[in-house]
Motif scaffolding. Structure first.
Motif, PDB file in Angstrom:
ATOM      1  N   ASN B 130      41.000  50.254  33.765  1.00  0.00           N
ATOM      2  CA  ASN B 130      39.653  50.686  34.149  1.00  0.00           C
ATOM      3  C   ASN B 130      38.841  49.590  34.842  1.00  0.00           C
ATOM      4  O   ASN B 130      37.794  49.860  35.409  1.00  0.00           O
ATOM      5  CB  ASN B 130      38.905  51.185  32.913  1.00  0.00           C
ATOM      6  CG  ASN B 130      39.457  52.524  32.450  1.00  0.00           C
ATOM      7  OD1 ASN B 130      39.339  53.525  33.149  1.00  0.00           O
ATOM      8  ND2 ASN B 130      40.104  52.526  31.295  1.00  0.00           N
ATOM      9  N   PRO B 161      41.150  54.079  37.533  1.00  0.00           N
ATOM     10  CA  PRO B 161      40.213  53.741  38.619  1.00  0.00           C
ATOM     11  C   PRO B 161      39.931  52.252  38.837  1.00  0.00           C
ATOM     12  O   PRO B 161      39.259  51.896  39.804  1.00  0.00           O
ATOM     13  CB  PRO B 161      38.931  54.472  38.189  1.00  0.00           C
ATOM     14  CG  PRO B 161      39.018  54.567  36.704  1.00  0.00           C
ATOM     15  CD  PRO B 161      40.467  54.684  36.376  1.00  0.00           C
ATOM     16  N   GLY B 162      40.463  51.364  37.958  1.00  0.00           N
ATOM     17  CA  GLY B 162      40.075  49.954  38.019  1.00  0.00           C
ATOM     18  C   GLY B 162      40.377  49.262  39.344  1.00  0.00           C
ATOM     19  O   GLY B 162      39.554  48.510  39.860  1.00  0.00           O
ATOM     20  N   LEU B 165      37.906  50.232  41.975  1.00  0.00           N
ATOM     21  CA  LEU B 165      36.587  49.746  41.574  1.00  0.00           C
ATOM     22  C   LEU B 165      36.414  48.258  41.885  1.00  0.00           C
ATOM     23  O   LEU B 165      35.425  47.835  42.494  1.00  0.00           O
ATOM     24  CB  LEU B 165      36.399  50.003  40.073  1.00  0.00           C
ATOM     25  CG  LEU B 165      35.059  49.639  39.455  1.00  0.00           C
ATOM     26  CD1 LEU B 165      33.955  50.541  39.990  1.00  0.00           C
ATOM     27  CD2 LEU B 165      35.134  49.762  37.918  1.00  0.00           C
ATOM     28  N   LYS B 169      34.417  46.104  45.340  1.00  0.00           N
ATOM     29  CA  LYS B 169      33.366  45.080  45.284  1.00  0.00           C
ATOM     30  C   LYS B 169      33.729  43.858  46.117  1.00  0.00           C
ATOM     31  O   LYS B 169      33.104  42.797  45.998  1.00  0.00           O
ATOM     32  CB  LYS B 169      33.108  44.684  43.823  1.00  0.00           C
ATOM     33  CG  LYS B 169      32.497  45.840  43.016  1.00  0.00           C
ATOM     34  CD  LYS B 169      32.014  45.392  41.654  1.00  0.00           C
ATOM     35  CE  LYS B 169      31.456  46.574  40.859  1.00  0.00           C
ATOM     36  NZ  LYS B 169      30.210  47.137  41.426  1.00  0.00           N
TER      37      LYS B 169
END
Lengths: 192, 192
Positions: B130, B161-162, B165, B169
């Motif tokens: 995650n 989803p990690g 995600l 960034k």
């Protein structure tokens, strides 16, 4: 182990009057070349022993055991896990350990399949103070029917009862630095 | 990394239908020579980068970082500590991480003195799922004013989803094995 004692004197510090902190090189930030030297010294201390597995406990012990493994023929490292919830699936050896610093009892576990009667186990850990963690790990070895070769400790607090307690049970303990006292900010080693 | 994928297929197993277990070689019992190969592969992936510190989180990341350090010129390893009690002594950088598996929020901390604006930090960890732990570690690096070189992950769960995600960034993530699916006991890797 002179290199280690020099490092403790150079980079260790005393907090709250009598708490030795070595978090700049051992149990928060880690100096890996020093850990490799420590691993080599453990091998010298247990030179005559056949070791098939290095057993330690999370978290600080893991780095020590991983750095030591190449000196023991790259035997597997097994780290016991701390848990606050009992696990009763029958797949793990479990023992209870009392933490004096945290004032609580927790379960320490290893999966049964990774510790067998054929194993000859060397336990490694960073500190020996009250001896509860070591006795817990020794109990896991006993439950598995494996042979306990001994315990290799980086820093033993000689002014606490763990060393006498564990040795009193016939377990061989080799500590690379034994500290006699920590008072008024001064670190005093036991005579070799 | 072929060696790792072969090992996952050979010794990994699937529990409760869709939980990949690699506790025979990565996060309970540890195969140290494999960890050394993993460390060498991280160095290859980040070959052009200057790295002054390897940052990880207890417990399973510690062995990975210790085995990787020799491939990065023996820079110090720093492992962040998990704590359920807030520590407000001002000496630590703290961030909050939500654990999906344990359903709780815990603090993750490093001592300020071991992470400085001069540091170029590579984060290493065993799993990316995650992404909460990685983002927490990245936040510690940001708080310190250090530069984040990227993240090296042993096993990324591509179906969680990690990865998106963290990469979203702008953080570089290098995963040595990306798993696309674990279902009905079968492990499927993503195409390289």
């Amino acid at each position: 182990m002179e290199l280690l004692k020099e490092r403790i004197l150079r980079d260790g510090y005393v907090k709250d009057g009598d708490v030795l902190k070595v978090d700049s090189f051992l149990n928060h930030q880690i100096d890996v070349p020093l850990l490799c030297e420590i691993g080599a010294e453990f091998r010298r201390r247990f030179a005559e022993e056949t070791v098939t597995k290095l057993l330690t406990i999370e978290a600080s012990g893991i780095g020590i055991a991983v750095a030591a493994a190449p000196h023991f023929g790259n035997v597997p490292v097994l780290f016991a896990k701390k848990s606050k919830s009992r696990n009763l699936d029958g797949e793990r050896y479990t023992t209870q350990v009392k933490s004096f610093t945290k004032g609580q009892v927790y379960d320490v576990q290893v999966a049964k399949k990774y510790l067998t009667p054929q194993d000859r186990v060397l336990i490694l850990d960073d500190f020996l103070a009250n001896g509860m963690a070591l006795l817990g790990l020794a109990d896991l070895v006993r439950q598995a029917g494996a042979a306990l070769v001994g315990c290799g400790i980086v820093i033993e607090k000689g002014f606490q009862p763990g060393g006498a307690l564990v040795r009193g049970k016939g377990i061989r303990v080799e500590s690379l630095a034994v500290i006699d006292s920590v008072s008024q900010g001064r670190i005093q080693f036991a005579e070799d």
